[in-house]
Enzyme design. Structure first.
Site, PDB file in Angstrom:
ATOM      1  CB  ALA A 130      -0.930   0.005   1.213  1.00  0.00           C
ATOM      2  N   GLY A 340      32.964  17.547 -15.209  1.00  0.00           N
ATOM      3  CA  GLY A 340      33.497  16.407 -14.450  1.00  0.00           C
ATOM      4  C   GLY A 340      33.501  16.656 -12.955  1.00  0.00           C
ATOM      5  CD  GLU A 363       5.237  14.790   2.827  1.00  0.00           C
ATOM      6  OE1 GLU A 363       4.324  15.589   2.577  1.00  0.00           O
ATOM      7  OE2 GLU A 363       6.106  14.993   3.696  1.00  0.00           O
TER       8      GLU A 363
HETATM    9  N1  COS Z   1      -9.481  15.363   0.840  1.00  0.00           N
HETATM   10  C1  COS Z   1     -10.620  14.857   1.341  1.00  0.00           C
HETATM   11  N2  COS Z   1     -11.108  13.654   0.984  1.00  0.00           N
HETATM   12  C2  COS Z   1     -10.428  12.956   0.074  1.00  0.00           C
HETATM   13  C3  COS Z   1      -9.236  13.422  -0.505  1.00  0.00           C
HETATM   14  C4  COS Z   1      -8.763  14.677  -0.091  1.00  0.00           C
HETATM   15  N3  COS Z   1      -7.633  15.193  -0.584  1.00  0.00           N
HETATM   16  N4  COS Z   1      -8.781  12.508  -1.382  1.00  0.00           N
HETATM   17  C5  COS Z   1      -9.669  11.491  -1.369  1.00  0.00           C
HETATM   18  N5  COS Z   1     -10.661  11.765  -0.479  1.00  0.00           N
HETATM   19  C6  COS Z   1     -11.822  10.938  -0.183  1.00  0.00           C
HETATM   20  C7  COS Z   1     -12.684  10.760  -1.431  1.00  0.00           C
HETATM   21  O1  COS Z   1     -13.609  11.817  -1.573  1.00  0.00           O
HETATM   22  C8  COS Z   1     -13.355   9.450  -1.146  1.00  0.00           C
HETATM   23  O2  COS Z   1     -14.427   9.684  -0.244  1.00  0.00           O
HETATM   24  P1  COS Z   1     -15.755   8.791  -0.287  1.00  0.00           P
HETATM   25  O3  COS Z   1     -15.325   7.418   0.084  1.00  0.00           O
HETATM   26  O4  COS Z   1     -16.621   9.435   0.723  1.00  0.00           O
HETATM   27  O5  COS Z   1     -16.262   8.880  -1.690  1.00  0.00           O
HETATM   28  C9  COS Z   1     -12.298   8.649  -0.405  1.00  0.00           C
HETATM   29  O6  COS Z   1     -11.412   9.627   0.161  1.00  0.00           O
HETATM   30  C10 COS Z   1     -11.532   7.726  -1.304  1.00  0.00           C
HETATM   31  O7  COS Z   1     -10.919   8.539  -2.300  1.00  0.00           O
HETATM   32  P2  COS Z   1     -10.545   8.022  -3.750  1.00  0.00           P
HETATM   33  O8  COS Z   1     -11.701   7.245  -4.300  1.00  0.00           O
HETATM   34  O9  COS Z   1     -10.073   9.177  -4.548  1.00  0.00           O
HETATM   35  O10 COS Z   1      -9.370   7.029  -3.404  1.00  0.00           O
HETATM   36  P3  COS Z   1      -8.365   6.325  -4.382  1.00  0.00           P
HETATM   37  O11 COS Z   1      -8.000   5.081  -3.696  1.00  0.00           O
HETATM   38  O12 COS Z   1      -8.899   6.245  -5.765  1.00  0.00           O
HETATM   39  O13 COS Z   1      -7.113   7.293  -4.527  1.00  0.00           O
HETATM   40  C11 COS Z   1      -5.241   8.640  -3.889  1.00  0.00           C
HETATM   41  C12 COS Z   1      -6.693   8.226  -3.647  1.00  0.00           C
HETATM   42  C13 COS Z   1      -4.550   7.900  -5.013  1.00  0.00           C
HETATM   43  C14 COS Z   1      -5.263  10.121  -4.228  1.00  0.00           C
HETATM   44  C15 COS Z   1      -4.558   8.366  -2.549  1.00  0.00           C
HETATM   45  O14 COS Z   1      -4.538   6.984  -2.302  1.00  0.00           O
HETATM   46  C16 COS Z   1      -3.159   8.928  -2.438  1.00  0.00           C
HETATM   47  O15 COS Z   1      -2.986  10.119  -2.211  1.00  0.00           O
HETATM   48  N6  COS Z   1      -2.169   8.053  -2.565  1.00  0.00           N
HETATM   49  C17 COS Z   1      -0.788   8.409  -2.315  1.00  0.00           C
HETATM   50  C18 COS Z   1      -0.484   8.223  -0.874  1.00  0.00           C
HETATM   51  C19 COS Z   1       0.739   8.948  -0.488  1.00  0.00           C
HETATM   52  O16 COS Z   1       0.905  10.123  -0.717  1.00  0.00           O
HETATM   53  N7  COS Z   1       1.637   8.226   0.158  1.00  0.00           N
HETATM   54  C20 COS Z   1       2.853   8.788   0.603  1.00  0.00           C
HETATM   55  C21 COS Z   1       3.205   8.209   1.905  1.00  0.00           C
HETATM   56  S1  COS Z   1       2.886   9.198   3.196  1.00  0.00           S
HETATM   57  S2  COS Z   1       4.555  10.177   3.351  1.00  0.00           S
END
Ligand code: COS
Length: 382
Positions: A130, A340, A363
């Site tokens: 994940a 270099g 992030e």
């Molecule tokens: N603010 C508020 N709510 C949010 C949001 C945000 N920025 N992003 C997503 N959500 C909400 C969505 O609205 C959705 O809500 P509902 O379930 O009520 O519909 C829910 O969260 C799920 O969102 P989504 O369907 O967009 O999820 P996905 O799994 O498709 O993708 C991403 C989300 C890819 C954007 C997310 O998993 C992500 O940011 N991944 C990267 C993680 C990361 O940065 N990791 C780094 C490690 S931490 S240093």
């Protein structure tokens, strides 16, 4: 009204961060980079001047810095050493869920100690399966009486091996997917926590990146942030707020590379004249400066939106992706100007280039940032 003028306080903060970077970070950056050693002495000084607790609101004894203040500091610290910046700013990332979603008791209990003694925090979201797919965490938190029992593992955790406090994202209802994730405040001395591999990284080598195992780790239900199932929202809101700082770090790394490149181009004589007098070099420097300025404007705008309480997921993602891409391009070009010498470890250029790379990855990879941006600008498809 648009106002690009920093306040007196912000200018003082910028000077202080710049001085800290020049005096405390730059002189030892190469040493910690080579040894991949945690820079405890620099971190201690960062605590003393308030950088470790700068994002904690003033009512809990912290610096109460706004997001705009934070990006100003981030740019300067990252220009000193990106690895040390990462160690310092990881505190802000990990404490943001508590600042945004903690109860009054949680804030008093868990934030205040960070302002009194040197403590580090770690944001525990990522797992082996994940990473970009953050909603897929398989760490489980099971409610047993008035406690939660956490089992699972996290990887690539900044400050993981040195933290006093973790904010851990775990599933309390696996069948609900992302909506089943909850966030917990977990003191690092809780029985059952084991530190695994400390990663040997290409860059940001002055930061500690660890694997963490949770084996029947029991935390009081009082340590749940918000409600069960709010964890994904808490993680996303935290990342929205934190990503401009990564963008600012990109600006800082690129700025440092540009400054070294200008200095070198003015003093390096080839064909009887400074290489800065060749238009190819001069124009490259001009492009670098322009991109850095554009990146800084994106970062400041995203931070400003956050401080105004406006939704800034897209702008935050733009700032992070663009500024870290600029850092990569600029460090590659600046190294090229050194020829270099740039490739040799005696000069700072190769470290800056290695450090820039991580900013495109952590992030949220820049591909994830583009996903966030594209989803918002395209909207739902029929
Ligand atoms: N603010 C508020 N709510 C949010 C949001 C945000 N920025 N992003 C997503 N959500 C909400 C969505 O609205 C959705 O809500 P509902 O379930 O009520 O519909 C829910 O969260 C799920 O969102 P989504 O369907 O967009 O999820 P996905 O799994 O498709 O993708 C991403 C989300 C890819 C954007 C997310 O998993 C992500 O940011 N991944 C990267 C993680 C990361 O940065 N990791 C780094 C490690 S931490 S240093």
């Amino acid at each position: 009204m648009i106002d690009f003028q920093l306040t007196e306080e912000q200018l003082a903060l910028q000077r202080m961060a710049r001085e800290f970077a020049e005096k405390e970070m730059k002189p030892v950056a190469a040493k910690y980079d080579r040894g991949e050693e945690f820079p405890w002495d620099v971190i201690k000084k960062a605590f003393e001047v308030g950088f470790l607790s700068s994002s904690i609101p003033e009512e809990y004894g912290g610096g109460g810095l706004s997001t705009l203040d934070t990006v100003i500091v981030s740019e300067e610290l990252a220009a000193g050493c990106a690895g040390m910046f990462t160690s310092i700013m990881a505190n802000s990332l990990a404490l943001t869920p508590i600042i945004l979603f903690g109860t009054e008791e949680q804030k008093k209990k868990f934030l205040t100690p960070f302002t009194k003694e040197m403590m580090l925090a770690a944001f525990c979201l990522t797992e082996r399966e994940a990473g970009s797919d953050a909603g897929n965490v398989s760490t489980i938190a099971k409610k047993v009486g008035s406690e939660y029992v956490i089992n699972g593992s996290k990887c690539f955790i900044t400050n993981g091996g040195v933290a006093n406090l973790y904010v851990v994202f775990a599933n309390t209802a696996k069948e609900k997917g992302a909506r089943g994730i909850s966030a917990f405040i977990v003191p690092a001395d809780t029985p059952g926590i084991k530190i695994g591999k400390i990663e040997d990284k290409m860059g940001h080598r002055a930061s500690n990146t660890a694997e963490i195992f949770f084996e029947d780790v029991k935390v009081s239900a009082e340590n749940l942030l918000g409600k069960e199932g709010m964890g994904f929202l808490i993680a996303m809101k935290t990342l929205d707020k934190a990503r401009p700082s990564v963008g600012a770090a990109g600006v800082g790394v690129a700025k440092a590379a540009l400054e070294y490149a200008i200095e070198y181009a003015k003093t390096r004589i080839q064909f009887g004249r400074p290489i800065a007098s060749f238009q190819h070099i001069a124009f490259k420097l001009a492009d670098m400066a322009t991109e850095i300025n554009a990146a800084r404007h994106l970062v400041w705008h995203a931070a400003w939106l956050i401080d105004k309480g406006m939704k800034a997921s897209k702008e935050s993602a733009m700032a992070k992706a663009y500024a870290s891409d600029v850092a990569m391009r600029v460090t590659v070009d600046a190294l090229q100007i050194f020829g270099g010498y740039g490739y040799m470890k005696d000069f700072p250029m190769e470290k800056l280039m290695r450090d820039a790379k991580l900013l495109q990855i952590y992030e949220g990879t820049n591909e994830i940032q583009r996903l966030v941006i594209s989803r918002e600008i395209i909207g739902p498809l029929k």
